[in-house]
Design an enzyme around this catalytic site. Structure first.
Site, mmCIF file in Angstrom:
data_model
loop_
_atom_site.group_PDB
_atom_site.id
_atom_site.type_symbol
_atom_site.label_atom_id
_atom_site.label_comp_id
_atom_site.label_asym_id
_atom_site.label_seq_id
_atom_site.Cartn_x
_atom_site.Cartn_y
_atom_site.Cartn_z
ATOM 1 N N ASN A 38 0.911 -1.017 0.166
ATOM 2 C CA ASN A 38 0.395 -0.190 0.033
ATOM 3 C C ASN A 38 1.051 1.526 -0.395
ATOM 4 O OD1 ASN A 38 -2.918 1.342 -0.219
ATOM 5 N ND2 ASN A 38 -2.915 0.523 1.761
ATOM 6 N N HIS A 123 -14.382 -4.803 11.222
ATOM 7 C CA HIS A 123 -14.470 -3.599 11.248
ATOM 8 C C HIS A 123 -16.203 -3.101 11.929
ATOM 9 C CE1 HIS A 123 -9.949 -3.406 9.961
ATOM 10 N NE2 HIS A 123 -9.895 -3.679 9.870
ATOM 11 N N ARG A 148 -13.637 -5.844 15.821
ATOM 12 C CA ARG A 148 -12.866 -5.053 15.929
ATOM 13 C C ARG A 148 -13.661 -3.463 16.353
ATOM 14 N NH1 ARG A 148 -7.417 -2.335 12.693
ATOM 15 N NH2 ARG A 148 -9.217 -0.628 11.860
ATOM 16 N N TYR A 160 -7.360 7.193 13.246
ATOM 17 C CA TYR A 160 -6.975 5.562 11.944
ATOM 18 C C TYR A 160 -7.693 4.873 12.799
ATOM 19 C CZ TYR A 160 -6.422 1.239 11.987
ATOM 20 O OH TYR A 160 -6.104 -0.272 10.833
ATOM 21 N N ASP A 211 -7.277 -1.584 17.692
ATOM 22 C CA ASP A 211 -5.839 -1.616 17.043
ATOM 23 C C ASP A 211 -5.101 -0.135 16.869
ATOM 24 O OD1 ASP A 211 -4.013 -1.247 15.158
ATOM 25 O OD2 ASP A 211 -4.343 -1.442 13.287
ATOM 26 N N HIS A 213 -1.873 0.695 16.587
ATOM 27 C CA HIS A 213 -1.529 1.353 15.076
ATOM 28 C C HIS A 213 -0.361 1.903 15.795
ATOM 29 C CE1 HIS A 213 -1.266 2.143 10.831
ATOM 30 N NE2 HIS A 213 -2.231 0.917 11.215
ATOM 31 N N GLU A 237 -4.092 -4.394 19.640
ATOM 32 C CA GLU A 237 -2.723 -5.016 18.195
ATOM 33 C C GLU A 237 -1.957 -3.405 18.134
ATOM 34 O OE1 GLU A 237 -5.062 -4.912 15.052
ATOM 35 O OE2 GLU A 237 -3.109 -4.534 13.479
ATOM 36 N N GLU A 263 1.682 -6.446 11.296
ATOM 37 C CA GLU A 263 1.484 -6.859 10.448
ATOM 38 C C GLU A 263 2.395 -6.211 9.156
ATOM 39 O OE1 GLU A 263 -1.865 -3.834 10.587
ATOM 40 O OE2 GLU A 263 -1.460 -2.906 10.048
ATOM 41 N N ARG A 284 0.071 -11.155 13.428
ATOM 42 C CA ARG A 284 -0.264 -11.175 12.355
ATOM 43 C C ARG A 284 0.316 -10.585 11.146
ATOM 44 N NH1 ARG A 284 -4.419 -8.391 12.096
ATOM 45 N NH2 ARG A 284 -4.287 -6.557 10.897
ATOM 46 N N HIS A 313 -2.865 -10.336 8.893
ATOM 47 C CA HIS A 313 -3.488 -8.796 8.730
ATOM 48 C C HIS A 313 -4.471 -9.327 6.718
ATOM 49 C CE1 HIS A 313 -2.083 -5.166 6.671
ATOM 50 N NE2 HIS A 313 -3.317 -4.882 7.496
ATOM 51 N N ASP A 317 -6.615 -3.215 1.396
ATOM 52 C CA ASP A 317 -5.040 -3.089 0.451
ATOM 53 C C ASP A 317 -4.306 -4.492 0.024
ATOM 54 O OD1 ASP A 317 -4.643 -1.839 3.746
ATOM 55 O OD2 ASP A 317 -2.391 -3.023 3.052
ATOM 56 N N GLU A 340 -7.874 -11.177 9.153
ATOM 57 C CA GLU A 340 -8.863 -10.108 9.765
ATOM 58 C C GLU A 340 -9.604 -10.013 7.986
ATOM 59 O OE1 GLU A 340 -6.089 -6.471 9.505
ATOM 60 O OE2 GLU A 340 -7.387 -5.657 9.604
ATOM 61 N N TRP A 403 2.066 7.346 12.320
ATOM 62 C CA TRP A 403 0.846 7.243 12.121
ATOM 63 C C TRP A 403 0.134 5.097 11.655
ATOM 64 C CZ3 TRP A 403 -1.780 3.956 8.146
ATOM 65 C CH2 TRP A 403 -3.352 4.172 7.916
HETATM 66 C C1 GCO Z 1 -5.168 -3.388 9.978
HETATM 67 C C2 GCO Z 1 -3.879 -2.391 9.189
HETATM 68 C C3 GCO Z 1 -4.402 -1.531 8.438
HETATM 69 C C4 GCO Z 1 -3.247 -1.374 7.802
HETATM 70 C C5 GCO Z 1 -3.541 -0.911 6.371
HETATM 71 C C6 GCO Z 1 -2.114 0.082 5.879
HETATM 72 O O1 GCO Z 1 -5.300 -3.337 11.315
HETATM 73 O O2 GCO Z 1 -5.778 -3.481 9.099
HETATM 74 O O3 GCO Z 1 -3.600 -2.143 10.493
HETATM 75 O O4 GCO Z 1 -5.569 -0.281 8.379
HETATM 76 O O5 GCO Z 1 -2.956 0.516 8.384
HETATM 77 O O6 GCO Z 1 -3.697 -2.114 6.223
HETATM 78 O O7 GCO Z 1 -2.250 -0.307 4.686
HETATM 79 MG MG MG Z 2 -3.362 -2.756 12.468
#
Ligand code: GCO
Ligand code: MG
Length: 403
Positions: A38, A123, A148, A160, A211, A213, A237, A263, A284, A313, A317, A340, A403
């Site tokens: 991605n 999600h 989630r 996020y 998550d 992140h 996560e 991930e 993940r 993951h 994407d 996921e 991020w």
């Molecule tokens: C998740 C991930 C995604 C990522 C994304 C980045 O847990 O699914 O954190 O949301 O941010 O795949 O390309």
């Molecule tokens: Mg994630």
């Protein structure tokens, strides 16, 4: 022997960018592999087209491990997301070919099904707690056994996991990176009430995930994990960035909330200490970013020895080709945890027709030979690549953050 006679990289954008490798053999059978990274898609496309495809022609498509070793050791420059996504695409396509030639779904080649289906999590996200809990209710009604929760944070314009479009969260949303603003303090205050409201509304028979992140320090993550213990989350996560795997020692010392990470991992080495020291509960890493089915299988076997389960993951994407490969893998391995599942758009599903299915919170890869996923190249050609970046994040005082 099935000889590789051709290989092509297909880039398409049915709503978002996907990179797919197609490998053809002289026996009329072809295989597909996902190579989507991605926000950096064309780097992998070029790595494949310039540096991998020429080396594949003439090889025996059955020698999956040998081809993997050739591409990994032979590059000299080991690991990294671009290299490992390219290797993954080749590996996945070769498993697809092997399955088709054997007349068997890939999970049968991996040892057969260890379970009837694969538990997935959906999600739920919303602007505020009420909105997120309503979304979670909806997932529960759809049959999801794991959900989630990501909610907007009071005082922050965006965060996020909370999308403009509730169902198709896609963070790579602009021609240049969008800038978000972050406050750890505001965020930390917002999560316990979210879980409290969700337990009250949804009860205790559904798994709840969250998550972070990569946004907390280990000690902050320890505190949040402790605050959430009473709500029995399935996992927290990416609590903190994991380049320094020892970070997780500190979190572990402070909370019994299960931890998931990985991930963005691209090889077994990214998780070695985490697994050996049993610092996490779920890893993940997934097929496309961690060297394909062959490498992920090694990672999972190593994890199995240390009570770590998988939680691949599965954001949008990752293309349906990766999703199919992940489901075969999930069905076969003994230490599967959860998968996921963010649903793809209709446009994406039309480009990638597939045999996998969702029913009552569980998924199954189907029994078509190989991966059971195809690409409609004519349709794919209609959707031209569109540059898209993931967002960046700054603290309220302007400092660049994760991020
Ligand atoms: C998740 C991930 C995604 C990522 C994304 C980045 O847990 O699914 O954190 O949301 O941010 O795949 O390309
Ligand atoms: Mg994630």
């Amino acid at each position: 022997m099935p000889r590789i006679i051709g290989s092509r990289v297909i880039v398409t954008c049915p709503g978002r960018n996907f990179v797919t490798l197609k490998i053809e053999t002289d026996e009329g059978v072809y295989g597909l592999g996902d190579a989507t990274l991605n926000g950096r898609e064309l780097a992998v496309a070029s790595y494949l087209a310039e540096h991998v495809v020429p080396c594949l022609i003439g090889r025996d498509a059955h020698r999956i491990e040998d081809v993997w070793q050739f591409l990994y050791r032979g590059a000299y420059w080991r690991r990294g997301p671009v290299t490992m996504a390219a290797i993954a695409a080749v590996d996945t396509a070769l498993w697809d070919i092997k399955g088709k030639l054997a007349g068997l779904p890939v999970y049968q080649l991996l040892g057969g099904a260890s379970r009837d289906g694969v538990m997935v999590y959906g999600h739920a996200n919303g602007r505020d707690i009420a909105d997120t809990v309503a979304a979670a209710q909806h997932y529960k009604e759809l049959g999801y056994k794991a959900i989630r929760l990501q909610s907007g944070v009071p005082g922050l314009a965006s965060t996020y996991g909370v999308s403009k479009d509730r169902y198709f969260y896609e963070p790579a949303d602009a021609d240049l990176p969008t800038e978000n603003v972050w406050s750890t303090e505001k965020y930390m205050r917002s999560v316990p009430p979210l879980f409290e409201a969700a337990r009250e509304a949804l009860g205790w028979d559904v798994h709840l995930l969250h998550d972070i992140h990569h946004r907390l320090t280990p000690i902050e993550a320890g505190r949040l994990g402790k605050d959430l213990e009473v709500y029995r989350p399935f996992w927290l996560e990416d609590a903190t960035p994991a380049e320094n795997q020892a970070n997780f020692r500190l979190i572990r010392q402070h909370t019994t909330t299960p931890l998931a990470v990985g991930e963005i991992f691209n090889s077994i080495w990214d998780a070695k200490q985490l697994i050996e020291e049993q610092l996490i509960d779920y890893v993940r890493a997934t097929v496309v970013h961690a060297g394909g089915i062959s490498h992920l299988k090694k990672l999972a076997s190593f994890a199995e020895l240390h009570n770590v389960r998988t939680g691949c993951h599965g954001a949008t994407d990752l293309s349906p080709v990766c999703m199919a490969a992940a489901l075969h893998f999930d069905l076969a391995i003994p230490n599967f945890g959860v998968q996921e599942y963010m649903r793809h758009t209709e446009e994406t599903d039309a480009v990638f027709p597939h045999a996998y299915r969702f029913e009552d919170g569980m998924m199954h890869p189907g029994d078509a030979p190989g991966l059971g996923v195809d690409i409609n190249e004519k349709l794919a050609a209609k959707y031209e690549y569109k540059r898209a970046f993931l967002p960046v994040n700054r603290l309220e005082d302007g400092t660049m953050f994760n991020w």
